[in-house]
Design an enzyme around this catalytic site. Structure first.
Site, PDB file in Angstrom:
ATOM      1  N   LEU A 174      11.633 -20.324  -4.224  1.00 37.13           N
ATOM      2  CA  LEU A 174      10.768 -19.396  -3.621  1.00 37.13           C
ATOM      3  C   LEU A 174       9.361 -19.436  -4.599  1.00 37.13           C
ATOM      4  O   LEU A 174       9.356 -19.351  -6.051  1.00 37.13           O
ATOM      5  CB  LEU A 174      11.063 -17.899  -3.744  1.00 37.13           C
ATOM      6  CG  LEU A 174      10.144 -16.737  -3.380  1.00 37.13           C
ATOM      7  CD1 LEU A 174       9.652 -16.912  -1.927  1.00 37.13           C
ATOM      8  CD2 LEU A 174      10.690 -15.379  -3.913  1.00 37.13           C
TER       9      LEU A 174
ATOM     10  N   ARG B  24     -11.626   1.678  -9.150  1.00 41.79           N
ATOM     11  CA  ARG B  24     -10.535   3.195  -9.360  1.00 41.79           C
ATOM     12  C   ARG B  24     -10.670   3.579 -11.029  1.00 41.79           C
ATOM     13  O   ARG B  24     -11.368   2.687 -11.778  1.00 41.79           O
ATOM     14  CB  ARG B  24      -9.085   2.523  -9.229  1.00 41.79           C
ATOM     15  CG  ARG B  24      -8.960   2.457  -7.800  1.00 41.79           C
ATOM     16  CD  ARG B  24      -7.441   1.764  -7.627  1.00 41.79           C
ATOM     17  NE  ARG B  24      -7.307   1.510  -6.236  1.00 41.79           N
ATOM     18  CZ  ARG B  24      -6.311   2.021  -5.477  1.00 41.79           C
ATOM     19  NH1 ARG B  24      -5.179   2.127  -6.074  1.00 41.79           N
ATOM     20  NH2 ARG B  24      -6.163   1.544  -4.222  1.00 41.79           N
TER      21      ARG B  24
ATOM     22  N   SER C 137      -6.937  -5.981  -5.824  1.00 42.53           N
ATOM     23  CA  SER C 137      -8.342  -6.564  -5.228  1.00 42.53           C
ATOM     24  C   SER C 137      -9.384  -6.563  -6.136  1.00 42.53           C
ATOM     25  O   SER C 137      -9.544  -5.921  -6.962  1.00 42.53           O
ATOM     26  CB  SER C 137      -8.435  -5.918  -3.939  1.00 42.53           C
ATOM     27  OG  SER C 137      -8.974  -4.801  -4.283  1.00 42.53           O
TER      28      SER C 137
ATOM     29  N   GLU D 296       1.381 -13.457  12.312  1.00 42.81           N
ATOM     30  CA  GLU D 296       1.962 -12.227  13.024  1.00 42.81           C
ATOM     31  C   GLU D 296       1.958 -10.972  12.037  1.00 42.81           C
ATOM     32  O   GLU D 296       2.018 -11.111  10.879  1.00 42.81           O
ATOM     33  CB  GLU D 296       3.540 -12.500  13.070  1.00 42.81           C
ATOM     34  CG  GLU D 296       3.675 -13.596  14.309  1.00 42.81           C
ATOM     35  CD  GLU D 296       2.979 -13.265  15.666  1.00 42.81           C
ATOM     36  OE1 GLU D 296       2.904 -12.014  16.053  1.00 42.81           O
ATOM     37  OE2 GLU D 296       2.482 -14.247  16.357  1.00 42.81           O
TER      38      GLU D 296
ATOM     39  N   TRP E 147     -11.429  -2.499  -8.933  1.00 41.15           N
ATOM     40  CA  TRP E 147     -12.071  -2.331 -10.295  1.00 41.15           C
ATOM     41  C   TRP E 147     -12.540  -0.863 -10.177  1.00 41.15           C
ATOM     42  O   TRP E 147     -13.070  -0.237 -11.141  1.00 41.15           O
ATOM     43  CB  TRP E 147     -13.120  -3.223 -10.577  1.00 41.15           C
ATOM     44  CG  TRP E 147     -12.530  -4.566 -10.975  1.00 41.15           C
ATOM     45  CD1 TRP E 147     -12.432  -5.772 -10.232  1.00 41.15           C
ATOM     46  CD2 TRP E 147     -11.515  -4.955 -11.916  1.00 41.15           C
ATOM     47  NE1 TRP E 147     -11.682  -6.604 -10.529  1.00 41.15           N
ATOM     48  CE2 TRP E 147     -11.096  -6.224 -11.800  1.00 41.15           C
ATOM     49  CE3 TRP E 147     -11.098  -4.318 -13.208  1.00 41.15           C
ATOM     50  CZ2 TRP E 147     -10.533  -7.254 -12.689  1.00 41.15           C
ATOM     51  CZ3 TRP E 147     -10.604  -5.108 -14.074  1.00 41.15           C
ATOM     52  CH2 TRP E 147     -10.059  -6.625 -13.785  1.00 41.15           C
TER      53      TRP E 147
ATOM     54  N   HIS F 259       2.924   3.507  -8.914  1.00 41.73           N
ATOM     55  CA  HIS F 259       2.720   1.964  -9.079  1.00 41.73           C
ATOM     56  C   HIS F 259       3.730   1.379  -9.854  1.00 41.73           C
ATOM     57  O   HIS F 259       4.369   0.389  -9.762  1.00 41.73           O
ATOM     58  CB  HIS F 259       1.407   1.825 -10.093  1.00 41.73           C
ATOM     59  CG  HIS F 259       0.271   2.289  -9.305  1.00 41.73           C
ATOM     60  ND1 HIS F 259      -0.063   1.600  -8.165  1.00 41.73           N
ATOM     61  CD2 HIS F 259      -1.010   2.854  -9.825  1.00 41.73           C
ATOM     62  CE1 HIS F 259      -1.290   2.116  -7.415  1.00 41.73           C
ATOM     63  NE2 HIS F 259      -1.815   2.636  -8.597  1.00 41.73           N
TER      64      HIS F 259
ATOM     65  N   ASP G 285       1.037  -1.302   0.007  1.00 48.95           N
ATOM     66  CA  ASP G 285      -0.105   0.050  -0.033  1.00 48.95           C
ATOM     67  C   ASP G 285       0.802   1.176   0.054  1.00 48.95           C
ATOM     68  O   ASP G 285       1.914   1.172   0.535  1.00 48.95           O
ATOM     69  CB  ASP G 285      -1.005  -0.048   1.109  1.00 48.95           C
ATOM     70  CG  ASP G 285      -2.078   1.115   1.141  1.00 48.95           C
ATOM     71  OD1 ASP G 285      -2.378   1.455   0.042  1.00 48.95           O
ATOM     72  OD2 ASP G 285      -2.530   1.400   2.204  1.00 48.95           O
TER      73      ASP G 285
ATOM     74  N   ARG H 150       2.068  -4.980   6.044  1.00 47.28           N
ATOM     75  CA  ARG H 150       1.334  -3.833   5.441  1.00 47.28           C
ATOM     76  C   ARG H 150       2.117  -2.628   5.400  1.00 47.28           C
ATOM     77  O   ARG H 150       2.595  -2.149   6.384  1.00 47.28           O
ATOM     78  CB  ARG H 150       0.043  -3.606   5.704  1.00 47.28           C
ATOM     79  CG  ARG H 150      -0.724  -2.668   5.049  1.00 47.28           C
ATOM     80  CD  ARG H 150      -2.197  -2.344   5.325  1.00 47.28           C
ATOM     81  NE  ARG H 150      -2.716  -1.576   4.417  1.00 47.28           N
ATOM     82  CZ  ARG H 150      -4.171  -1.466   3.861  1.00 47.28           C
ATOM     83  NH1 ARG H 150      -5.050  -2.585   4.385  1.00 47.28           N
ATOM     84  NH2 ARG H 150      -4.594  -0.703   3.184  1.00 47.28           N
TER      85      ARG H 150
ATOM     86  N   GLY I 189       0.212   5.303  -4.559  1.00 41.98           N
ATOM     87  CA  GLY I 189      -0.465   6.865  -4.593  1.00 41.98           C
ATOM     88  C   GLY I 189       0.136   7.885  -3.981  1.00 41.98           C
ATOM     89  O   GLY I 189       0.429   8.949  -4.392  1.00 41.98           O
TER      90      GLY I 189
ATOM     91  N   ARG J 141      -5.151  -2.095   8.565  1.00 42.02           N
ATOM     92  CA  ARG J 141      -6.313  -2.782   8.302  1.00 42.02           C
ATOM     93  C   ARG J 141      -5.954  -4.169   7.350  1.00 42.02           C
ATOM     94  O   ARG J 141      -4.973  -4.041   6.515  1.00 42.02           O
ATOM     95  CB  ARG J 141      -7.459  -1.928   7.873  1.00 42.02           C
ATOM     96  CG  ARG J 141      -7.087  -1.320   6.525  1.00 42.02           C
ATOM     97  CD  ARG J 141      -8.327  -0.518   6.237  1.00 42.02           C
ATOM     98  NE  ARG J 141      -7.975   0.421   5.067  1.00 42.02           N
ATOM     99  CZ  ARG J 141      -7.872   1.622   5.264  1.00 42.02           C
ATOM    100  NH1 ARG J 141      -8.267   2.176   6.436  1.00 42.02           N
ATOM    101  NH2 ARG J 141      -7.664   2.407   4.276  1.00 42.02           N
ATOM    102  N   LEU J 142      -6.865  -4.927   7.418  1.00 32.58           N
ATOM    103  CA  LEU J 142      -6.563  -6.156   6.519  1.00 32.58           C
ATOM    104  C   LEU J 142      -7.198  -5.960   4.884  1.00 32.58           C
ATOM    105  O   LEU J 142      -6.699  -6.744   4.131  1.00 32.58           O
ATOM    106  CB  LEU J 142      -7.001  -7.655   7.018  1.00 32.58           C
ATOM    107  CG  LEU J 142      -6.409  -7.955   7.999  1.00 32.58           C
ATOM    108  CD1 LEU J 142      -6.953  -9.176   9.005  1.00 32.58           C
ATOM    109  CD2 LEU J 142      -4.810  -8.251   7.985  1.00 32.58           C
TER     110      LEU J 142
HETATM  111  C1  FPP Z   1      -2.184  -0.014  -3.232  1.00 34.23           C
HETATM  112  O1  FPP Z   1      -1.592   1.419  -3.222  1.00 34.23           O
HETATM  113  C2  FPP Z   1      -1.511  -0.593  -4.468  1.00 34.23           C
HETATM  114  C3  FPP Z   1      -2.206  -1.159  -5.306  1.00 34.23           C
HETATM  115  C4  FPP Z   1      -3.573  -1.141  -5.473  1.00 34.23           C
HETATM  116  C5  FPP Z   1      -1.470  -1.734  -6.551  1.00 34.23           C
HETATM  117  C6  FPP Z   1      -0.304  -2.432  -5.981  1.00 34.23           C
HETATM  118  C7  FPP Z   1       0.319  -2.709  -7.268  1.00 34.23           C
HETATM  119  C8  FPP Z   1       2.034  -2.758  -7.164  1.00 34.23           C
HETATM  120  C9  FPP Z   1       2.607  -2.447  -5.964  1.00 34.23           C
HETATM  121  C10 FPP Z   1       2.652  -2.972  -8.433  1.00 34.23           C
HETATM  122  C11 FPP Z   1       2.281  -4.490  -8.864  1.00 34.23           C
HETATM  123  C12 FPP Z   1       3.274  -5.187  -9.547  1.00 34.23           C
HETATM  124  C13 FPP Z   1       3.252  -6.332 -10.386  1.00 34.23           C
HETATM  125  C14 FPP Z   1       4.379  -6.968 -10.791  1.00 34.23           C
HETATM  126  C15 FPP Z   1       1.924  -6.904 -10.630  1.00 34.23           C
HETATM  127  P1  FPP Z   1      -2.517   2.707  -3.391  1.00 34.23           P
HETATM  128  O2  FPP Z   1      -2.860   2.911  -5.046  1.00 34.23           O
HETATM  129  O3  FPP Z   1      -3.816   2.353  -3.014  1.00 34.23           O
HETATM  130  O4  FPP Z   1      -1.632   3.787  -2.738  1.00 34.23           O
HETATM  131  P2  FPP Z   1      -2.336   4.963  -1.953  1.00 34.23           P
HETATM  132  O5  FPP Z   1      -3.294   4.471  -0.768  1.00 34.23           O
HETATM  133  O6  FPP Z   1      -1.334   5.840  -1.391  1.00 34.23           O
HETATM  134  O7  FPP Z   1      -3.364   5.825  -3.005  1.00 34.23           O
END
Ligand code: FPP
Length: 256
Positions: free
Chosen positions: A146, A86, A80, A222, A84, A52, A35, A203, A38, A209-210
């Site tokens: 892995l 967004r 998640s 944990e 969608w 991203h 997270d 996180r 943005g 939160r989850l």
């Molecule tokens: C949440 O941050 C992040 C996401 C919804 C997207 C996570 C995706 C990546 C880290 C890249 C994934 C890479 C691959 C290779 C699949 P946010 O946009 O909600 O951030 P914010 O809470 O600051 O707005």
């Protein structure tokens, strides 16, 4: 206590701080809610998609560090069932990242014996996302290192609902009686069936939160939170999280 992964860092005052996970107590499964992409971008006055893309670079750092530590499974919450909602541009960009990531990194992942997987309602992803992921899954399926498990179009409520429906069908068809349903049957009917539950859930981004992520599987995980945004995450943070994990006593509701 073996200090196999010697990880030394000079502090400003010249002294040395250390975060050295014990190689005898490495979590098997680490799951991460990535997270803050943005907010990281906003902090720097950049568009969200730059966040991203830099999040993708953090995926690489986390993967290398997890491999170095000998973690068996690294599950990353990449999209998640709620994402969608967004703006379309952002969703499209997020859907292009697996392809971009794998174009850059697949050869190295193969070399490192990493096995790529995905979990979620992946049949609803765009064709180009599915085909990039399927190619990586196919080309790494015999790797024994892995497991890098991307949660894409994943949501725990839907996962559990689907599992319950399947069990209800089995009851209806007379294959099982309701009282024969066990916790193990539910666990193995989830999208993570066959994988151990996460020992450690991380996180980033300061939220506590989850967010509909692995709600069943994290019953005894944990939890480790950091205010750092995901694009700032790397080896140091993973090592710190694992070191902190190793300080915890896991009692699973019993006594230590
Ligand atoms: C949440 O941050 C992040 C996401 C919804 C997207 C996570 C995706 C990546 C880290 C890249 C994934 C890479 C691959 C290779 C699949 P946010 O946009 O909600 O951030 P914010 O809470 O600051 O707005």
């Amino acid at each position: 206590m073996k200090n196999v992964f010697g990880f030394w860092r000079k502090k400003g005052n010249g002294s040395v701080s250390v975060s050295v996970p014990d190689s005898d107590n490495i979590p098997k499964h680490v799951a991460i809610i990535m997270d803050g992409n943005g907010r990281w971008a906003r902090k720097l006055g950049l568009p969200r998609i730059v966040g991203h893309r830099n999040g993708m670079k953090a995926v690489k750092r986390a993967t290398i560090a997890a491999d170095e530590l000998g973690i068996s499974v690294l599950t990353l919450y990449a999209f998640s069932t709620e994402n969608w909602k967004r703006p379309k541009d952002e969703v499209d960009f997020l859907m292009s990242l697996p392809q971009e990531f794998l174009a850059l990194e697949l050869e190295e992942l193969i070399q490192k014996n990493v096995q790529v997987r995905m979990m979620g309602h992946t049949e609803e992803l765009p064709e180009h996302t599915i085909s990039a992921m399927e190619e990586a899954i196919e080309r790494t399926k015999n790797n024994t290192g892995l497991i890098l498990n991307f949660a894409l179009n994943y949501g725990s409520h839907r996962e559990i609902t689907e599992c319950v429906k399947e069990l209800a069908r089995d009851v209806k068809d007379g294959k099982i009686q309701p009282e024969e349903i066990t916790q193990d049957m539910i666990g193995s009917g989830l999208l993570t069936g066959g994988l151990p539950d996460p020992d450690l859930l991380i996180r980033t981004g300061g939220e506590l939160r989850l967010s509909n992520f692995m709600l069943w599987q994290t019953a005894y995980s944990e939890l480790w939170f950091t205010d750092l945004y995901w694009p700032e995450f790397g080896r140091e943070q993973l090592f710190a999280a694992v070191t902190e994990y190793q300080r915890r006593t896991r009692r699973y509701g019993g006594l230590s």
